[in-house]
Motif scaffolding. Structure first.
Motif, short mmCIF file in Angstrom:
data_model
loop_
_atom_site.label_atom_id
_atom_site.label_comp_id
_atom_site.label_asym_id
_atom_site.label_seq_id
_atom_site.Cartn_x
_atom_site.Cartn_y
_atom_site.Cartn_z
N VAL A 217 0.80 -1.13 0.06
CA VAL A 217 0.15 -0.24 0.09
C VAL A 217 1.01 1.33 0.16
O VAL A 217 0.49 2.29 0.34
CB VAL A 217 -1.00 0.14 1.37
N ASN A 218 2.11 1.03 -0.32
CA ASN A 218 3.15 2.34 -0.57
C ASN A 218 3.19 3.00 0.65
O ASN A 218 3.01 4.24 0.65
CB ASN A 218 2.53 3.31 -1.70
N LEU A 219 3.41 2.39 1.72
CA LEU A 219 3.60 3.18 3.05
C LEU A 219 5.12 2.91 3.55
O LEU A 219 5.45 3.25 4.71
CB LEU A 219 2.72 2.55 4.12
N GLN A 220 6.11 2.73 2.73
CA GLN A 220 7.50 2.41 3.01
C GLN A 220 8.17 3.90 3.65
O GLN A 220 7.67 4.86 3.19
CB GLN A 220 8.19 2.28 1.98
N ASN A 221 8.83 3.85 4.95
CA ASN A 221 9.45 4.72 5.18
C ASN A 221 8.74 5.97 5.85
O ASN A 221 8.93 6.96 5.49
CB ASN A 221 10.62 5.24 4.23
N ARG A 222 7.23 5.77 6.17
CA ARG A 222 6.47 6.63 6.90
C ARG A 222 6.21 6.52 8.21
O ARG A 222 6.31 5.33 8.95
CB ARG A 222 5.08 6.97 6.06
N ARG A 223 5.91 7.37 8.94
CA ARG A 223 5.78 7.39 10.48
C ARG A 223 4.31 7.84 10.50
O ARG A 223 3.59 8.66 9.93
CB ARG A 223 6.54 8.37 11.21
N PHE A 224 3.58 6.82 11.73
CA PHE A 224 2.28 7.02 11.87
C PHE A 224 1.91 7.14 13.19
O PHE A 224 2.69 6.90 14.38
CB PHE A 224 1.47 5.73 11.42
N SER A 225 0.76 7.67 13.76
CA SER A 225 0.45 7.45 15.07
C SER A 225 -0.88 6.38 15.09
O SER A 225 -1.61 6.47 14.07
CB SER A 225 -0.16 8.79 15.63
N ALA A 226 -0.92 5.54 16.29
CA ALA A 226 -1.94 4.55 16.33
C ALA A 226 -2.93 4.97 17.57
O ALA A 226 -2.20 4.94 18.51
CB ALA A 226 -1.28 3.23 16.24
N VAL A 227 -4.02 4.94 17.13
CA VAL A 227 -4.89 5.11 18.27
C VAL A 227 -5.61 3.85 18.45
O VAL A 227 -6.44 3.32 17.68
CB VAL A 227 -5.87 6.00 17.98
N SER A 228 -5.42 3.12 19.58
CA SER A 228 -5.84 1.90 19.77
C SER A 228 -6.96 1.85 21.10
O SER A 228 -6.69 2.38 22.32
CB SER A 228 -4.92 0.92 20.29
N CYS A 229 -8.04 1.39 20.96
CA CYS A 229 -9.18 1.19 22.06
C CYS A 229 -8.69 0.34 23.15
O CYS A 229 -8.11 -0.95 22.94
CB CYS A 229 -10.41 0.60 21.63
#
Length: 255
Positions: A217-229
């Motif tokens: 899904v073309n997500l290489q070398n990116r940063r994310f925030s994950a919101v988890s219940c």
């Protein structure tokens, strides 16, 4: 004879035979004189990631041919199993069987930790990647670029054109109005879990490198925030920029 330790970039590949889908034996050395080979070792054919890797190469096969090369995959299964796998996933390239594991041992890989190699028309290794973990597959374009360097034929990379749900996700993540939640900043997030309607949550930093799913899904070398219940563990991901997390994007279920 060349040993595994010596079989790195610049090494000559020794001769050995593999088995075709029809049960015939073919010398690997007979395959490389016409064009460079992208030699792809697969996990066990019933492995969770094997089909993903094969599909990646199925989709890249036209680009490899345009570069002047050819994909040849190797598995440790029987010819019958290889034929069934190749037919199921509509693979356009040869899937050869290494019944004695000689090819796997020669290239220093296993069906748990396979690898990807480029051999030139003399059988010399020009590119070598041995997986370090289950997701450590190289981008297909690394091998295509290696073949282009041998043949001199350049291939233009197609622009990413996601469809369906992937397009919606890409458009949302690239929208100017999109902002990522900040880890630890609970005061700014009005959270209601989309799955269980719980209001307590955890925010984490996530990095996507070159794993199989991130490449898809073309997500290489990116940063994310994950919101988890915290109750049902349902998780949503939000893109960040350059390691500096942005302000909160109001969750679709929050106000």
């Amino acid at each position: 004879m060349t040993t595994t330790a010596e079989l790195s970039v610049g090494a000559q590949t020794p001769e050995f035979e593999l088995i075709t889908g029809s049960g015939d034996r073919v010398s690997l050395a007979s395959l490389w004189p016409e064009r460079p080979l992208a030699l792809i070792f697969l996990n066990a054919l019933d492995g969770e990631l094997t089909a993903d890797n094969a599909i990646q190469w199925r989709d890249a096969d036209g680009h490899m041919r345009a570069a002047g090369g050819e994909v040849v995959a190797v598995c440790a299964a029987s010819a019958t199993a290889a034929n069934a796998f190749r037919s199921r996933w509509n693979l356009p390239f040869a899937l050869l069987c290494d019944d004695g594991w000689r090819a796997y041992r020669t290239f220093g890989v296993t069906d748990d930790l396979p690898g990807s190699f480029v051999l030139d028309t003399e059988g010399v290794v020009q590119y070598a990647h041995r997986n370090k973990n289950a997701l450590d597959f190289p981008p297909t374009w690394d091998l295509i670029d290696s073949v282009s360097g041998i043949t001199g034929q350049t291939v233009e990379r197609p622009a990413l054109d996601p469809i369906g749900e992937e397009r919606e996700i890409a458009e949302m993540m690239d929208a100017d109005a999109f902002h990522a939640p900040t880890p630890g900043n609970r005061a700014t997030l009005n959270f209601t879990c989309a799955k269980c309607s719980y209001n307590d949550y955890e925010v984490m930093d996530v990095s996507a490198t070159s794993g199989m799913m991130s490449r898809m899904v073309n997500l290489q070398n990116r940063r994310f925030s994950a919101v988890s219940c915290r109750r049902c563990k349902y998780t949503e991901f939000y893109k960040t920029e350059s390691g500096a997390l942005r302000n909160i994007f109001d969750l679709m279920v929050g106000t």
